[in-house]
Each structure stands twice: as C-alpha cells, then as structure tokens.
Design a protein around this motif. Structure first.
Motif, PDB file in Angstrom:
ATOM      1  N   PRO A  94       0.804  -1.228   0.000  1.00  0.00           N
ATOM      2  CA  PRO A  94       0.000   0.000   0.000  1.00  0.00           C
ATOM      3  C   PRO A  94       0.835   1.274   0.000  1.00  0.00           C
ATOM      4  N   LYS A  95       1.868   1.321   0.855  1.00  0.00           N
ATOM      5  CA  LYS A  95       2.704   2.521   0.916  1.00  0.00           C
ATOM      6  C   LYS A  95       3.580   2.637  -0.322  1.00  0.00           C
ATOM      7  N   PHE A  96       4.049   1.502  -0.845  1.00  0.00           N
ATOM      8  CA  PHE A  96       4.818   1.486  -2.082  1.00  0.00           C
ATOM      9  C   PHE A  96       3.984   2.105  -3.203  1.00  0.00           C
ATOM     10  N   THR A  97       2.713   1.701  -3.267  1.00  0.00           N
ATOM     11  CA  THR A  97       1.814   2.195  -4.313  1.00  0.00           C
ATOM     12  C   THR A  97       1.626   3.703  -4.219  1.00  0.00           C
ATOM     13  N   GLU A  98       1.412   4.179  -2.996  1.00  0.00           N
ATOM     14  CA  GLU A  98       1.103   5.596  -2.818  1.00  0.00           C
ATOM     15  C   GLU A  98       2.342   6.494  -2.922  1.00  0.00           C
ATOM     16  N   SER A  99       3.405   6.163  -2.168  1.00  0.00           N
ATOM     17  CA  SER A  99       4.532   7.091  -2.063  1.00  0.00           C
ATOM     18  C   SER A  99       5.599   6.892  -3.131  1.00  0.00           C
ATOM     19  N   VAL A 100       5.776   5.675  -3.619  1.00  0.00           N
ATOM     20  CA  VAL A 100       6.816   5.412  -4.625  1.00  0.00           C
ATOM     21  C   VAL A 100       6.248   5.524  -6.032  1.00  0.00           C
ATOM     22  N   PHE A 101       5.101   4.869  -6.285  1.00  0.00           N
ATOM     23  CA  PHE A 101       4.513   4.892  -7.623  1.00  0.00           C
ATOM     24  C   PHE A 101       3.571   6.077  -7.823  1.00  0.00           C
ATOM     25  N   GLY A 102       3.064   6.649  -6.729  1.00  0.00           N
ATOM     26  CA  GLY A 102       2.209   7.819  -6.822  1.00  0.00           C
ATOM     27  C   GLY A 102       0.839   7.567  -7.420  1.00  0.00           C
ATOM     28  N   ALA A 127      13.393 -14.750  -4.062  1.00  0.00           N
ATOM     29  CA  ALA A 127      14.515 -13.857  -3.747  1.00  0.00           C
ATOM     30  C   ALA A 127      14.788 -12.895  -4.894  1.00  0.00           C
ATOM     31  N   ALA A 128      14.786 -13.427  -6.121  1.00  0.00           N
ATOM     32  CA  ALA A 128      15.027 -12.586  -7.288  1.00  0.00           C
ATOM     33  C   ALA A 128      13.894 -11.581  -7.483  1.00  0.00           C
ATOM     34  N   GLY A 129      12.655 -12.010  -7.230  1.00  0.00           N
ATOM     35  CA  GLY A 129      11.504 -11.134  -7.415  1.00  0.00           C
ATOM     36  C   GLY A 129      11.507  -9.944  -6.469  1.00  0.00           C
ATOM     37  N   VAL A 130      11.863 -10.178  -5.204  1.00  0.00           N
ATOM     38  CA  VAL A 130      11.930  -9.080  -4.237  1.00  0.00           C
ATOM     39  C   VAL A 130      13.032  -8.101  -4.631  1.00  0.00           C
ATOM     40  N   ALA A 131      14.159  -8.631  -5.142  1.00  0.00           N
ATOM     41  CA  ALA A 131      15.247  -7.765  -5.591  1.00  0.00           C
ATOM     42  C   ALA A 131      14.822  -6.890  -6.766  1.00  0.00           C
ATOM     43  N   VAL A 132      14.100  -7.472  -7.712  1.00  0.00           N
ATOM     44  CA  VAL A 132      13.634  -6.706  -8.874  1.00  0.00           C
ATOM     45  C   VAL A 132      12.601  -5.672  -8.457  1.00  0.00           C
ATOM     46  N   THR A 187      12.049  -1.622  -9.387  1.00  0.00           N
ATOM     47  CA  THR A 187      11.003  -1.469 -10.398  1.00  0.00           C
ATOM     48  C   THR A 187      10.672   0.017 -10.597  1.00  0.00           C
ATOM     49  N   PRO A 188      10.701   0.502 -11.843  1.00  0.00           N
ATOM     50  CA  PRO A 188      10.551   1.953 -12.076  1.00  0.00           C
ATOM     51  C   PRO A 188       9.153   2.508 -11.848  1.00  0.00           C
ATOM     52  N   ASP A 189       8.098   1.738 -12.159  1.00  0.00           N
ATOM     53  CA  ASP A 189       6.744   2.285 -12.023  1.00  0.00           C
ATOM     54  C   ASP A 189       5.737   1.156 -11.793  1.00  0.00           C
ATOM     55  N   HIS A 190       4.481   1.555 -11.620  1.00  0.00           N
ATOM     56  CA  HIS A 190       3.435   0.592 -11.295  1.00  0.00           C
ATOM     57  C   HIS A 190       3.097  -0.340 -12.455  1.00  0.00           C
ATOM     58  N   GLY A 231      15.721  -4.172  -0.908  1.00  0.00           N
ATOM     59  CA  GLY A 231      17.004  -4.737  -1.304  1.00  0.00           C
ATOM     60  C   GLY A 231      17.602  -5.605  -0.211  1.00  0.00           C
ATOM     61  N   TYR A 232      17.519  -5.130   1.035  1.00  0.00           N
ATOM     62  CA  TYR A 232      18.002  -5.930   2.162  1.00  0.00           C
ATOM     63  C   TYR A 232      17.167  -7.191   2.331  1.00  0.00           C
ATOM     64  N   MET A 233      15.869  -7.084   2.128  1.00  0.00           N
ATOM     65  CA  MET A 233      14.994  -8.253   2.221  1.00  0.00           C
ATOM     66  C   MET A 233      15.374  -9.310   1.186  1.00  0.00           C
ATOM     67  N   ALA A 234      15.706  -8.872  -0.025  1.00  0.00           N
ATOM     68  CA  ALA A 234      16.095  -9.806  -1.087  1.00  0.00           C
ATOM     69  C   ALA A 234      17.379 -10.546  -0.722  1.00  0.00           C
ATOM     70  N   ALA A 235      18.334  -9.819  -0.145  1.00  0.00           N
ATOM     71  CA  ALA A 235      19.602 -10.448   0.255  1.00  0.00           C
ATOM     72  C   ALA A 235      19.365 -11.480   1.351  1.00  0.00           C
ATOM     73  N   ALA A 236      18.515 -11.145   2.328  1.00  0.00           N
ATOM     74  CA  ALA A 236      18.215 -12.084   3.403  1.00  0.00           C
ATOM     75  C   ALA A 236      17.506 -13.325   2.871  1.00  0.00           C
ATOM     76  N   THR A 237      16.606 -13.139   1.910  1.00  0.00           N
ATOM     77  CA  THR A 237      15.894 -14.266   1.312  1.00  0.00           C
ATOM     78  C   THR A 237      16.851 -15.205   0.589  1.00  0.00           C
ATOM     79  N   ALA A 238      17.815 -14.650  -0.111  1.00  0.00           N
ATOM     80  CA  ALA A 238      18.807 -15.472  -0.816  1.00  0.00           C
ATOM     81  C   ALA A 238      19.593 -16.332   0.169  1.00  0.00           C
ATOM     82  N   LEU A 239      19.945 -15.766   1.322  1.00  0.00           N
ATOM     83  CA  LEU A 239      20.675 -16.531   2.336  1.00  0.00           C
ATOM     84  C   LEU A 239      19.816 -17.678   2.877  1.00  0.00           C
TER      85      LEU A 239
END
Length: 414
Positions: free
Chosen positions: A249-257, A302-307, A311-314, A383-391
């Motif tokens: 929800p916050k990603f949608t509002e504040s990052v993608f607008g 893991a790869a999906g969270v990293a991408v 991700t540039p837009d919605h 990004g940190y979440m993706a690294a932790a998932t890979a581990l």
C-alpha cells in the motif's frame, strides 16, 4: 512418496467433505482479500505513516503469535469444524464493527488495531484447523492436490478481492465502509458449507495441559530432521521475503504515486500469479518433486523481491508481482504439503501452528521494517529483504541435503 493417482487438477473436489471445506474457503478468503486492501488503505488515511501502518500489522501478528500455539493444540484435540465456525464468527463481527464505525464517521486508529488483533487470533485457530481437517478428510495420495487447491482459493480470491475492494473503495456511496460490510456478509455466508461438514473428534492419546502439548509438538518437529528443515526454512522465508506484501500500500502511494484502484490491481496481479501456479502445482502427482519445487520457487522469490526494489513504475510492477506471487504460492504449497506428508496425523494441528507462527512473525516484523523504511526508504529496505531471502534459500538447500541423508540413514520417509 511417489503417487500415481489421476483425476486432473481438481481431483480432491470429488471428496464431498473436502469440497464443502473448499467452497467455504473460497467465499471466506474473498472477504479476507478485500480486507487486505481495506485495512491498508484505512491505515494510510488515518496515519499516513509507514511505522503506523506497521503497527496495524503488528497487532495482527501479536494476535496470531499469542494464540497460534493454542490453536494448534485445539486442532489436535477438539472438533475442527467447531473451531472453523468460531473463527468465521469472530471475523464477521470484527469486520462488521469497523464497517459500522466508518459509516458513522467514528473510525479511529485504535479500532483498527483492535480489529487486527481479533482477526489475527481468529486466523490462529482457523488456519491449523483447516489444514489439519484437510489431512483428515483427504486420502494421502491426494494431499498435495488438496493443499494446492486450497492455495488456489487463497490466491484467486486475493486476485478478485483486492481489485474489487479497490474499485468499491473509490465508488461514491460505497467506499471503505461498504467494503468492510460486504466482507462481513461474505464471511458469514462462508460458514454455511462448514456447517455441512461431518463432526469428528481427532484421536487423542492422553489429556495433558496445552503447554505440555505445545512442547510435545515442538519436540516432535525437532526429532524429524527433514520436517525440521521444512518448518524452519518456511519461517525464515516468510519473515525475510513476504513483508513485501505488507508494504505494497505505501509502495503504491509514495513510490509509484497512484491510488487505491492501482493498489487493488497490483495486489490482484500478485494473487493472479499465485492462482496460475497453484493450478499447475495441483496437477503434480509425484510428491518427490515437492522439494525441488520449494527450492526453485525460493530462488525466484529472492530474485523477485530484488527486482521489485528497483522497479521503475506501477506498470512494470504488475509483471514483477505476477511472477513473485506465483513463486511465493508455490513455495507455500510445497511446504504445507510436505509438512502433512511427513508428520503423523495426531501432530498435524501443532505442526501447522508452528508454520503459522512464521506468518504472524511476518506481521510482527512489519513494524521495525516500517521504521527502517522511514529511515532509509522502501526501495533500499526491499534490497536488504532480497539479500536475506537469498541466504535463507542457500541454507535451506544445504540443510535439506543433510536432513535427507540423516533421515534415509535412519530408515525414515523423505
């Protein structure tokens, strides 16, 4: 664990008891999917803060963490139908309460916290009871198929639910109040098929305190190396990767607008990916493939969270979330199936409660992650979440191989 039975992707639905359980879940999970969007959007409207929204998830997680161990014991001791009915009732009433408050214009942030706690506690009883009842009514060779179909209801309704809620929340005269009231009505309707299920009492060997039974369940998992790896890796994966959904929800509002409609579409894309993969996994009849499925899907998560972090837009996020949702659903389906196949029926409820604790921990960790996101940004946190998932995936592979050798050496089943 090789299985050769046939019957297609919907083979388990030929079992009347499972079919009633499945239809009940289809309706109830649609209501849950609608509330995912409503809860997030209402929290943003009341607070406009990552950390405050994290508190809502924290309340849900506290409800699950404190109650789930007892929910597992209850699922192994009491009639599972009664537990599911009671959970539906509390979910209906909590949603109805919030809907009425929004209609009256009296909604407050503390109400959202209380309702989230109640819903978390309700899931703590309903989750282990539903999965354990699946193991009770479905024959062993179709367990993986049944779990896949259960995940299909979760994923498909979370495709329709958030998208429908997003449209209704932006509809004049309906809004968030209508979303909550409709959700309450759907949950109530979902109790009808449950009432048609047979009443059965799980086999119980001796009467002991709930705390002794919880300890017995934990000890049982510790004694089985393969089951131990499945439970621990599930918990670690849920905590490391799945919070991406909490912050959408916050990603949608504040990052993608963009607004509530796009939030519903993004959550729907994530769930649609889960729907497609659950349908494919349901066709698998060789249970020896489950381990490979969980490893492959873990890598994709893991790869999906990293991408997602870059991700540039919605619009691009729609595709990313479709793949990510499919991989996450595959991972969960494989783990739930393996946990039922590896554990004795008398422990099914408690084993599932241990897995569900991980899902509650996902909500608990949302608050500190929300604080971290406020400090470093949502993209960096992902990004940190993706690294932790890979581990977690790497550990799962290594520990799984060791557990397989130990189990085979002891003459156990893997």
């Amino acid at each position: 664990m090789s299985v050769t039975s046939t019957g297609g992707a919907f083979a388990s639905l030929s079992n009347r008891s499972y079919a009633m359980l499945w239809w009940s879940g289809l309706v109830a999970f649609l209501a849950v999917g609608m509330q995912i969007l409503a809860r997030g959007w209402l929290a943003i409207q009341l607070t406009d803060s990552n950390s405050s929204f994290g508190l809502v998830l924290l309340a849900f997680g506290v409800g699950m963490v404190t109650v789930t161990p007892f929910g597992g014991v209850a699922a192994d001791r009491f009639p599972r139908r009664a537990l599911i009915l009671g959970s539906h009732a509390s979910l209906t009433l909590s949603s109805l309460w919030l809907g009425i408050m929004v209609v009256l214009g009296q909604e407050r942030f503390w109400m959202l916290l209380v309702a989230s706690f109640i819903q978390g506690a309700s899931f703590a009883f309903m989750g282990p009871a539903r999965v354990a009842m699946t193991g009770e009514v479905v024959e062993r060779e179709l367990l993986s198929n049944a779990i896949s179909l259960t995940q299909l209801t979760v994923a498909s309704t979370q495709t329709v639910g958030p998208a429908l809620a997003g449209v209704l929340a932006d509809t004049p005269g309906f809004g968030l109040a209508g979303v909550y009231l409709l959700s309450a009505g759907l949950t109530a309707v979902g109790t009808i098929p449950v009432m048609l299920l047979p009443v059965s009492r799980p086999k119980w060997r001796e009467a002991r305190s709930p705390f002794e039974e919880i300890a017995d369940g934990v000890g049982y998992v510790r004694r089985l190396p393969y089951l131990r790896v499945v439970v621990i890796s599930t918990a670690l994966m849920v905590v490391a990767a799945l919070p991406y959904l909490a912050f959408l929800p916050k990603f949608t509002e504040s990052v993608f607008g963009v607004g509530a409609l796009w939030l519903g579409l993004l959550q729907g894309a994530n769930a649609l990916g889960g729907t497609v993969t659950a349908l494919q996994v349901a066709r698998i009849r060789d249970n020896t493939k489950l381990w490979q499925l969980r490893v492959t899907s873990g890598v994709v998560v893991a790869a999906g969270v990293a991408v997602l972090a870059v991700t540039p837009d919605h619009l691009v996020a729609l595709a990313v979330l479709f793949v990510l949702g499919g991989a996450a659903t595959t991972f969960q389906t494989a783990n739930m199936s393996m946990s039922l196949l590896l554990a004795e029926p008398v422990y099914h409820g408690r084993v599932q409660s241990l897995i569900m604790i991980a899902f509650s921990a996902q909500s608990l960790i949302a608050f500190p992650l929300g604080v971290l996101a406020d400090q470093i940004g949502l993209r960096q946190m992902h990004g940190y979440m993706a690294a932790a998932t890979a581990l977690v995936v790497v550990w799962s592979i290594v520990a799984g191989r060791t557990a397989r050798r130990q189990t085979q050496a002891a003459g156990g089943r893997v």
